[in-house]
Design an enzyme around this catalytic site. Structure first.
Site, short mmCIF file in Angstrom:
data_model
loop_
_atom_site.label_atom_id
_atom_site.label_comp_id
_atom_site.label_asym_id
_atom_site.label_seq_id
_atom_site.Cartn_x
_atom_site.Cartn_y
_atom_site.Cartn_z
N ASP A 1 -0.29 5.19 0.91
CA ASP A 1 -0.61 6.15 1.98
C ASP A 1 -0.73 5.44 3.32
O ASP A 1 -1.52 4.50 3.46
CB ASP A 1 -1.92 6.87 1.67
CG ASP A 1 -1.88 7.63 0.36
OD1 ASP A 1 -1.18 8.65 0.31
OD2 ASP A 1 -2.52 7.19 -0.62
N ASP B 1 -1.43 -0.96 6.02
CA ASP B 1 -1.54 -0.33 7.34
C ASP B 1 -2.95 -0.38 7.90
O ASP B 1 -3.22 0.22 8.94
CB ASP B 1 -1.10 1.14 7.26
CG ASP B 1 -2.09 1.99 6.48
OD1 ASP B 1 -2.34 1.69 5.29
OD2 ASP B 1 -2.63 2.95 7.05
N ASP C 1 0.85 -1.18 0.00
CA ASP C 1 0.00 0.00 0.00
C ASP C 1 0.90 1.24 0.00
O ASP C 1 2.11 1.14 0.25
CB ASP C 1 -0.90 -0.05 1.24
CG ASP C 1 -1.80 1.16 1.37
OD1 ASP C 1 -2.50 1.47 0.41
OD2 ASP C 1 -1.79 1.78 2.44
#
Length: 234
Positions: A18, A182, A16
């Site tokens: 961001d 995240d 990922d």
């Protein structure tokens, strides 16, 4: 030192962007503030924005509109979203990467993953053109053979389609393609696609503790994750 719940090592990693590689809240904060100001609304605090990130730019704009909606407002106005979307895009492009930072350890972690011979790709819900520009601005683009965004496929994470298509592009089966993110969004996509998943503790995760998410490992940094991979039995 934390460890993985894996029975065999991966052959590739899909990361990922961001909240995983780059802390982009500063960019989001300023772009949303510019959008809301032109709509006659107050800016949102960074903590509120952190809970909105992860499901794509369209969701981010919609969530910001809902959070700042006047009490007397009626049903959602599609024309308002269209205007807000264009205002956000106009604001975000010029500042993309200017108020963000690469998380500590990311470069060392990417080097460690590459040193293990792992193919690396980025899969984000951010529009692909913005993802590519951000990676280039932060000098991370050279680590990845593939970059896919929220507009690359018909659906976004947590739908498994983008991850399955990324596995196809990498040429690795889902079972040996590790998703690194995240948030629960990344974990849900990985579980649905049949990929193992590891989460990093410092990201956003919609304001919820990431340690409570079903994953095969949770780590405080990318180098710690890479070191744990070295201990997975072949």
């Amino acid at each position: 030192m934390q460890s993985f719940k894996l029975t065999h090592p991966p052959r590739a990693c899909v990361l990922d962007l961001d909240g995983t590689l780059v802390d982009t809240l500063g960019d989001f904060e300023l772009a949303l503030a510019a959008m809301l100001r032109q709509l006659g609304r107050d800016a949102l605090p960074r903590a509120a924005i952190a809970c909105m990130v992860g499901k794509g730019s369209e969701h981010l704009v919609e969530a910001a509109l809902q959070a700042t909606q006047p009490a007397q407002a009626g049903d959602a106005d599609p024309a308002l979203f269209d205007r807000a979307w264009q205002l956000y895009q106009d604001a975000y492009g010029p500042i993309n990467g200017r108020h963000s930072r690469v998380y500590p350890g990311v470069v060392d972690g990417l080097r460690a993953l590459r040193a293990r011979g792992l193919a690396l790709a980025v899969l984000t819900n951010k529009p692909r053109i913005h993802a590519q520009a951000l990676l280039a601005a932060k000098r991370l683009d050279g680590y990845f053979s593939q970059v896919f965004g929220g507009d690359s496929f018909a659906r976004k994470k947590p739908d498994p389609l983008p991850l399955l298509q990324t596995c196809r592009a990498l040429g690795t089966p889902p079972a040996v393609t590790l998703m690194i993110g995240d948030s629960s969004n990344d974990a849900a996509a990985a579980r649905a696609a049949g990929c193992p998943v590891a989460l990093l503790s410092y990201g956003y995760n919609h304001g919820q503790p990431v340690g409570e998410v079903d994953a095969d490992g949770c780590f405080d940094s990318l180098p710690e994750l890479a070191a744990a991979l070295a201990r997975v039995p072949a």
